[in-house]
Scaffold this motif. Structure first.
Motif, mmCIF file in Angstrom:
data_model
loop_
_atom_site.group_PDB
_atom_site.id
_atom_site.type_symbol
_atom_site.label_atom_id
_atom_site.label_comp_id
_atom_site.label_asym_id
_atom_site.label_seq_id
_atom_site.Cartn_x
_atom_site.Cartn_y
_atom_site.Cartn_z
ATOM 1 N N HIS A 16 0.898 -1.155 0.000
ATOM 2 C CA HIS A 16 0.000 0.000 0.000
ATOM 3 C C HIS A 16 0.936 1.204 0.000
ATOM 4 N N VAL A 17 0.938 1.958 -1.084
ATOM 5 C CA VAL A 17 1.920 3.019 -1.283
ATOM 6 C C VAL A 17 1.273 4.391 -1.110
ATOM 7 N N GLN A 18 1.917 5.241 -0.318
ATOM 8 C CA GLN A 18 1.462 6.612 -0.104
ATOM 9 C C GLN A 18 2.506 7.557 -0.691
ATOM 10 N N PRO A 19 2.271 8.071 -1.897
ATOM 11 C CA PRO A 19 3.230 8.992 -2.514
ATOM 12 C C PRO A 19 3.140 10.386 -1.899
ATOM 13 N N GLY A 20 4.127 11.220 -2.194
ATOM 14 C CA GLY A 20 4.132 12.600 -1.741
ATOM 15 C C GLY A 20 4.633 12.797 -0.322
ATOM 16 N N ALA A 21 5.292 11.806 0.244
ATOM 17 C CA ALA A 21 5.810 11.915 1.610
ATOM 18 C C ALA A 21 7.133 12.680 1.618
ATOM 19 N N LYS A 22 7.566 13.084 2.813
ATOM 20 C CA LYS A 22 8.844 13.797 2.935
ATOM 21 C C LYS A 22 10.029 12.866 2.730
ATOM 22 N N ARG A 23 9.867 11.591 3.094
ATOM 23 C CA ARG A 23 10.943 10.617 2.892
ATOM 24 C C ARG A 23 10.339 9.253 2.581
ATOM 25 N N THR A 24 11.141 8.402 1.984
ATOM 26 C CA THR A 24 10.704 7.062 1.647
ATOM 27 C C THR A 24 10.990 6.149 2.830
ATOM 28 N N GLU A 25 9.927 5.460 3.294
ATOM 29 C CA GLU A 25 10.089 4.605 4.465
ATOM 30 C C GLU A 25 8.965 3.588 4.566
ATOM 31 N N VAL A 26 9.237 2.542 5.336
ATOM 32 C CA VAL A 26 8.234 1.551 5.675
ATOM 33 C C VAL A 26 7.453 2.080 6.862
ATOM 34 N N VAL A 27 6.123 2.021 6.787
ATOM 35 C CA VAL A 27 5.273 2.488 7.873
ATOM 36 C C VAL A 27 4.845 1.324 8.760
ATOM 37 N N GLY A 28 4.487 0.215 8.154
ATOM 38 C CA GLY A 28 3.985 -0.955 8.884
ATOM 39 C C GLY A 28 2.978 -1.679 8.024
ATOM 40 N N LEU A 29 2.159 -2.485 8.650
ATOM 41 C CA LEU A 29 1.165 -3.237 7.899
ATOM 42 C C LEU A 29 -0.109 -2.422 7.740
ATOM 43 N N HIS A 30 -0.750 -2.603 6.598
ATOM 44 C CA HIS A 30 -2.016 -1.950 6.274
ATOM 45 C C HIS A 30 -2.909 -3.045 5.701
ATOM 46 N N GLY A 31 -3.682 -3.697 6.548
ATOM 47 C CA GLY A 31 -4.459 -4.854 6.112
ATOM 48 C C GLY A 31 -3.518 -5.989 5.758
ATOM 49 N N ASP A 32 -3.649 -6.516 4.545
ATOM 50 C CA ASP A 32 -2.768 -7.606 4.097
ATOM 51 C C ASP A 32 -1.629 -7.090 3.222
ATOM 52 N N ALA A 33 -1.269 -5.806 3.390
ATOM 53 C CA ALA A 33 -0.192 -5.202 2.594
ATOM 54 C C ALA A 33 0.788 -4.481 3.512
ATOM 55 N N LEU A 34 1.989 -4.284 3.006
ATOM 56 C CA LEU A 34 2.993 -3.482 3.695
ATOM 57 C C LEU A 34 2.816 -2.039 3.230
ATOM 58 N N LYS A 35 2.670 -1.112 4.176
ATOM 59 C CA LYS A 35 2.474 0.293 3.805
ATOM 60 C C LYS A 35 3.820 0.990 3.716
ATOM 61 N N LEU A 36 4.014 1.693 2.603
ATOM 62 C CA LEU A 36 5.220 2.476 2.357
ATOM 63 C C LEU A 36 4.843 3.922 2.094
ATOM 64 N N ARG A 37 5.676 4.833 2.570
ATOM 65 C CA ARG A 37 5.589 6.233 2.169
ATOM 66 C C ARG A 37 6.686 6.469 1.145
ATOM 67 N N LEU A 38 6.356 7.176 0.084
ATOM 68 C CA LEU A 38 7.325 7.449 -0.981
ATOM 69 C C LEU A 38 7.576 8.937 -1.127
ATOM 70 N N ALA A 39 8.835 9.299 -1.193
ATOM 71 C CA ALA A 39 9.229 10.696 -1.396
ATOM 72 C C ALA A 39 9.243 10.994 -2.889
ATOM 73 N N ALA A 40 8.071 10.916 -3.492
ATOM 74 C CA ALA A 40 7.917 11.210 -4.919
ATOM 75 C C ALA A 40 6.456 11.559 -5.163
ATOM 76 N N PRO A 41 6.196 12.491 -6.065
ATOM 77 C CA PRO A 41 4.806 12.855 -6.360
ATOM 78 C C PRO A 41 4.124 11.779 -7.212
#
Length: 101
Positions: A16-41
């Motif tokens: 589960h990818v969340q773009p537009g973050a300040k840095r790229t990182e693993v957040v944790g689990l989001h349902g049956d997916a791994l949630k990531l923040r991406l430092a890209a629009p």
């Protein structure tokens, strides 16, 4: 359903990818997916390109061995990585999965 599967030299990740973050990182689990923040629009494929580059670096493989199997235009993605010995389970709870690039 687990957020990753391994076998025959490949790793399949459900993300589960969340773009537009300040840095790229693993957040944790989001349902049956791994949630990531991406430092890209999320425009012009920049978030997908950043995701591929970040995963290739993390898993120690060339970018051509990281493929978005489904979800090119969605936050829900399935990614396949070929030829890595990196254990995807270590993405949770290590702090090493944060990239400042």
């Amino acid at each position: 359903m687990a957020w990753y599967e391994t076998g025959a030299g490949t790793v399949l990740l459900r993300l589960h990818v969340q773009p537009g973050a300040k840095r790229t990182e693993v957040v944790g689990l989001h349902g049956d997916a791994l949630k990531l923040r991406l430092a890209a629009p999320p425009v012009d494929g920049k978030a997908n390109a950043r995701l591929i580059a970040w995963l290739a670096d993390l898993f120690g493989v060339p970018q051509r061995q990281v493929m978005i199997k489904s979800g090119l235009s969605s936050r829900q993605k399935v990614v396949v990585i070929d030829g890595s010995a990196y254990d995807p389970a270590s993405l949770l709870g290590t702090g090493e999965a944060t990239a400042q690039r």
